[in-house]
Design an enzyme around this catalytic site. Structure first.
Site, PDB file in Angstrom:
ATOM      1  N   LYS A 112       0.833  -1.200   0.000  1.00 31.23           N
ATOM      2  CA  LYS A 112       0.000   0.000   0.000  1.00 31.23           C
ATOM      3  C   LYS A 112       0.870   1.252   0.000  1.00 31.23           C
ATOM      4  O   LYS A 112       0.698   2.147  -0.839  1.00 31.23           O
ATOM      5  CB  LYS A 112      -0.931   0.023   1.211  1.00 31.23           C
ATOM      6  CG  LYS A 112      -1.860   1.234   1.234  1.00 31.23           C
ATOM      7  CD  LYS A 112      -2.719   1.270   2.480  1.00 31.23           C
ATOM      8  CE  LYS A 112      -1.932   1.823   3.659  1.00 31.23           C
ATOM      9  NZ  LYS A 112      -2.778   2.093   4.836  1.00 31.23           N
TER      10      LYS A 112
ATOM     11  N   ASP B 187      -6.524   0.892   0.675  1.00 27.01           N
ATOM     12  CA  ASP B 187      -6.673   1.208   2.094  1.00 27.01           C
ATOM     13  C   ASP B 187      -8.048   0.720   2.555  1.00 27.01           C
ATOM     14  O   ASP B 187      -8.734   0.005   1.831  1.00 27.01           O
ATOM     15  CB  ASP B 187      -6.479   2.704   2.343  1.00 27.01           C
ATOM     16  CG  ASP B 187      -7.645   3.540   1.843  1.00 27.01           C
ATOM     17  OD1 ASP B 187      -8.461   3.026   1.037  1.00 27.01           O
ATOM     18  OD2 ASP B 187      -7.767   4.707   2.260  1.00 27.01           O
TER      19      ASP B 187
END
Length: 271
Positions: free
Chosen positions: A132, A150
């Site tokens: 991420k 997310d």
């Protein structure tokens, strides 16, 4: 308005619907961007590490002081632990984050001449950086397309019926197969904006959502215009209402009147 069904949807049909929704999101959130403040790849990597388990707003309150004191990889590598912990305390998990930032500085010195690398396989080997964070850095500091999964992105892609999956890496690859690579970074921003401003975790603003006709989860939140409009958030809440065909005067906390760039009256969406 009825809830679109995905029961008999083919993989091709899902891809086409996903791309159509992505285009609507682009029109809905023209202001979408990375909400972490940074001026270079190192600052973005640090800010993204700090964003775990806290908000971008809180991170942006902390990083000005942090970035004034720590400007380079050697600064982080040689940081006084107690001083850094005190700066990072408001972000939560400050001891672990301090470990990550000091370790990041040391690893950058040892492996990359003090510079943030611009490749995914090198970024994910650095302390505190997973896929991420790596995709955030690549997409926003290096211009390399990447999908940032997310909590908002995971929640919305499941609600949208694009995926039926909770694993972040699997979601990343599934969505990557649906959306053109050039759009990956901006899609991430737009989905996150939509999650923060319209499609909230507990009560989404279904009746004031531009994706209503394409979303199989329509009806999870209120479908009437008035209660839905009250759920819209952000500086463009009235414009989001207009985009969904809802009167902007239903958005609370603002004075009734014309929306910038929109002179026509907007009928209420009574769906």
């Amino acid at each position: 308005m009825t809830r679109p069904s995905t029961a008999a949807e083919t993989a091709l049909g899902r891809k086409r619907r996903a791309r159509k929704m992505a285009r609507v999101l682009a029109d809905t959130h023209p202001d979408a961007h990375c909400e972490l403040d940074f001026t270079d790849p190192l600052e973005l990597a640090v800010a993204t590490i700090l964003s775990a388990q806290t908000t971008d707003v809180r991170v942006n309150q902390v990083t000005p002081r942090l970035f004034r004191k720590y400007r380079t990889a050697p600064d982080y590598a040689g940081a006084d632990r107690a001083e850094m912990e005190e700066i990072l305390r408001p972000t939560g998990f400050f001891r672990a984050k301090t470990n990550s930032l000091i370790g990041l500085g040391q690893a950058l010195l040892e492996r990359h001449d003090g510079q943030i690398p611009g490749k995914l396989d090198e970024l994910v080997k650095l302390p505190g950086i997973g896929r991420k964070t790596a995709n955030v850095v690549l997409g926003n500091a290096f211009g390399v397309p990447g999908i940032t999964v997310d909590t908002h992105f995971r929640r919305l892609t499941n609600r949208f019926g694009w995926v039926d999956e909770q694993d972040e890496v699997k979601i990343e690859f599934l969505v990557a197969d649906m959306i053109e690579k050039r759009d990956w970074t901006m899609l991430s921003h737009r989905v996150i904006f939509h999650g923060r401003r319209v499609c909230h975790a507990r009560t989404p603003a279904c009746g004031a959502c531009t994706l209503a006709a394409l979303c199989p989860s329509y009806g999870t939140g209120p479908t009437e215009a008035a209660p839905a409009a009250k759920l819209l958030k952000g500086p463009r809440a009235r414009e989001l209402a207009v985009a969904a065909g809802v009167s902007p005067d239903l958005v609370p906390g603002v004075s009734p009147g014309p929306v910038p760039g929109n002179d026509a009256s907007v009928p209420e969406n009574d769906a």
